[in-house]
Scaffold this active site. Structure first.
Site, short mmCIF file in Angstrom:
data_model
loop_
_atom_site.label_atom_id
_atom_site.label_comp_id
_atom_site.label_asym_id
_atom_site.label_seq_id
_atom_site.Cartn_x
_atom_site.Cartn_y
_atom_site.Cartn_z
N ASP A 257 40.15 42.32 39.43
CA ASP A 257 40.15 41.49 40.63
C ASP A 257 41.26 42.02 41.56
OD1 ASP A 257 39.60 39.58 42.51
OD2 ASP A 257 39.51 37.92 41.10
C1 BGC Z 1 38.51 36.88 44.16
C2 BGC Z 1 37.26 37.61 43.71
C3 BGC Z 1 36.72 38.45 44.85
C4 BGC Z 1 37.81 39.38 45.34
C5 BGC Z 1 37.36 40.30 46.44
C6 BGC Z 1 39.51 37.80 44.83
O1 BGC Z 1 40.57 37.11 45.40
O2 BGC Z 1 39.08 36.24 43.04
O3 BGC Z 1 36.30 36.69 43.26
O4 BGC Z 1 35.59 39.15 44.43
O5 BGC Z 1 38.90 38.62 45.80
O6 BGC Z 1 37.15 39.65 47.61
#
Ligand code: BGC
Length: 712
Positions: A257
């Protein structure tokens, strides 16, 4: 042309390989295009996140193809969660439709619109089973039940990826099952907080949606931000390697993530950035999303012999395989500005489907004296903060959605002469802290008043946890003041999580749980209010009575001392009921359905068929969701007091009967031990059939599983 990936890898320099593992979120470069164009030229990036513009994507692709030595195409990723230009209801709402066909369809449309805008890969679906309404990301989930998360996750993946996950067609996207694992179990419902989950619970509650996603062919999995049992999920080798790769046989891409690798230092687990990279790559993390640490440290780690070239090559192979599955080596420009514009002709069609899903996502919670649906003879006033406030509905992961494209209830009702949009009533009430006298008279003159309240869409989603999930006092007082002049109140709730509604319940003759419904909000609501569409949604998350009851979910274990009002030492609260406000699986219709009979037949050893005859005994045609729960006492482990294992949604005309078939096999009854092995207990099971989790006991069928190889 069929590209030989091993040949390509053998031609790559170490720097070129490391570049492929780097995913760049454009915001870390202050959104400045020239910065990330340079990165592409230098071969330092394999994929981008958050470029939603076809011109810009194709420009970067051109640089990768024409200005780098091996011309390896880029991948563009984005969180296409519930729509791209056309916005569908939030996933929590969609799950209340209990309609996998429609949910698959919404993913197909989202994929098509996003693919035309140059996107290849979506970071969805989120498969975190969510049992805490304080957690803002419950809005992105399919609710509290493992089985529902499993089947809706599957439907989304099929919709995003299309028929063949080895070859993703131009109008589809690669999907990503996230967040692995346990993210939604954050302590106190606080986003990113630590989690502590037993292996037995992981195996039975949190992992099954991911197993099914892998069986469905999902091309990627994203790790979670939380720490799990003392180790950050993004470098938890036991979970990522032993469980995900070995046990669950996931061979696709694992992506961290956003900045999660760097954050493992803040967790207090890794000593520095180099340590984080070493642990991540050794846990088979293929792509580093936006921490840029792989770019900085992988080379040193390889030179030091702490990471092997073989390990690196395995990650590269997976990334290049994704590019191949997307057809990028043959057709690196999958779309063009013209193709994107041409698709817009189809947006009215997409919006119709968004409306259909929105209608099925709405849950009717209360309808005393059949105040709903309103008729043409009813003079109806509509008041509240969310009748015409378009931006209130642009929610979590609204992607390319525009506030202006959202149809509000005020707009949808404009041509109904009996419906009066009293747009200024709430604004004046806020200003004066009380209802305006002229407004009181107008409200009094109405046969029915619809009050639209709840939460703005920006109050749920990532980093939007709340300690207080009650309807806010300003809105409570507003309803009370309206009730002083008119008691025929229909409350519509817009919200991204279950809210505590005990203060408004006594003043609401009807309550519609409308969630955040996306582009077609107003039309969908109007059809439900006027009875053009009969509500058929059912809750997929329990609505608590009090915040102190959380976590509250239907499929809990029993205690040795379950609640008994006649006994002293039983499991209860002394200051609050243990019952929810509204239970899982619950939702009303304008008609009534009755299960007229059920029958059981044995097909063969450990295989049964159940027939359920359901009659619409009311005066509206409508859809009903018949739910099948299992219950087993006595086995190798304690099982929940009941567990949803199947359901059917069926349309039944007024006065007619429909027959539903349920197949019961060992798969229906199986669960997991703490080593993640699937097991089935032999002996007696109760199959409970109803239209909510609380009334299923009335139709109980008993079966007995005979011992065979997989049972114990
Ligand atoms: C979130 C993810 C997301 C990623 C990219 C993160 O802050 O937890 O679910 O895919 O950002 O946008």
């Amino acid at each position: 042309m069929s590209i030989n990936l091993n040949q390509l890898i053998s031609e790559m320099t170490l720097d070129e390989k490391i570049g492929q593992l780097n995913q760049v979120g454009t915001s870390i470069y202050g959104g400045k295009a020239e910065n990330y164009e340079t990165l592409v030229r230098q071969g330092k990036v394999g994929s981008f996140l958050s470029i939603k513009n076809i011109e810009q994507a194709n420009k970067l692709q051109k640089i990768a193809l024409e200005e780098t030595r091996l011309a390896i195409p880029l991948i563009f990723a984005e969180d296409v969660v519930h729509g791209f230009d056309t916005i569908f209801p939030i996933p929590l709402a969609e799950s209340c439709s209990w309609n996998t066909t429609l949910v698959k369809k919404s993913a197909e449309i989202a994929a098509l619109e996003a693919a035309r805008a140059g996107i290849h890969w979506t970071f969805a679906p989120m498969l975190d089973v969510s049992r805490d309404p304080r957690w803002g990301r419950i809005a992105e989930s399919f609710g509290e039940d493992t089985y529902l998360n499993t089947i809706f996750g599957k439907a989304k993946i099929q919709g995003f990826q299309g028929e063949n996950s080895q070859k993703i067609a131009d109008d589809h996207l690669a999907a990503c099952a996230k967040h692995f694992i346990g993210y939604s179990a954050c302590e106190a419902g606080k986003d990113y907080n630590t989690t502590d989950i037993s292996d037995y619970k992981l195996a039975n509650v949190y992992l099954p949606p991911f197993s099914e996603a892998i069986k469905t062919g999902v091309l990627s999995v994203m790790s979670a931000f939380n720490s799990l049992n003392g180790i950050p999920a993004s470098l938890n080798k036991k979970m990522l390697y032993d469980v995900l790769r070995q046990k669950m046989k996931f061979s696709g891409i694992l992506v961290s993530d956003w900045n999660a690798l760097a954050e493992t230092i803040i967790h207090g687990y890794t000593v520095d950035e180099e340590d984080a990279v070493e642990k991540a790559i050794n846990a088979t993390m293929d792509i580093d999303m936006s921490s840029l640490l792989y770019s900085q440290y992988l080379k040193t780690l390889i030179q030091k012999g702490k990471v092997s070239i073989t390990q690196l090559d395995q990650a590269i192979y997976k990334i290049l395989s994704l590019k191949k599955a997307l057809g990028l080596f043959d057709q690196p420009y999958r779309s063009s500005p013209d193709k994107y514009k041409q698709l817009m002709n189809q947006y009215p069609k997409h919006r119709k489907i968004a409306q259909e899903i929105a209608e099925e996502s709405i849950v009717l919670l209360k309808n005393t004296n059949n105040i709903l649906p309103v008729t043409q003879n009813d003079k109806v006033g509509i008041v509240g903060p969310y009748i015409s406030n378009k931006s209130a509905f642009l929610d979590t992961w609204a992607c390319n959605g525009k506030a202006d494209d959202i149809m509000t209830l005020a707009e949808a009702s404009a041509y109904h002469s009996n419906i009066h949009i009293l747009d200024q009533v709430y604004a004046k009430y806020i200003q004066n802290q009380s209802l305006d006298e002229a407004d009181k008279n107008e409200i009094k003159s109405m046969d029915k008043v619809i009050i639209v309240i709840g939460e703005e869409a920006t109050e749920s989603g990532e980093a939007k946890s709340k300690a207080n999930i009650s309807v806010n006092q300003t809105q409570v007082q507003f309803i009370k003041q309206i009730a002083n002049v008119n008691k025929q109140i229909i409350t519509i709730l817009h919200n991204g999580r279950p809210l505590i509604i005990n203060e408004i319940l006594p003043f609401s003759t009807a309550i519609i749980e409308a969630w955040h419904l996306g582009s077609a909000t107003g039309n969908a609501l109007l059809n439900i209010i006027t009875g053009k569409t009969n509500p058929s949604g059912k809750l997929t998350c329990t609505i608590p009575k009090h915040i102190g009851q959380i976590p509250i979910y239907y499929n809990h274990f029993n205690t040795g001392r379950p609640f008994d009002p006649n006994k002293f030492n039983t499991s209860k609260y002394i200051d609050e009921s243990i019952e929810p406000e509204y239970p899982f699986g619950y939702g009303l219709s304008y008609t009534q359905f009755q299960i007229v009979s059920t029958s059981l037949s044995k097909i063969e050893k450990n295989h049964w068929k159940i027939k359920v005859h359901i009659k619409n005994i009311g005066s509206f045609d409508g859809k009903e969701v018949i739910q099948l729960y299992i219950k087993k006492n006595g086995g190798q482990y304690i099982r929940p007091i009941k567990e949803l294992r199947d359901f059917k949604k069926v349309f039944v005309k007024s006065g007619e009967i429909q027959t539903l078939d349920f197949d019961i096999t060992l798969d229906t009854l199986a669960y997991f031990d703490e080593h993640y092995n699937k097991i089935v207990d032999f002996g007696v099971y109760d199959l409970l059939i109803g239209n909510s989790s609380v009334n299923a006991e009335t139709n109980k069928i008993r079966i007995e599983v005979e011992n065979n190889d997989s049972t114990k």
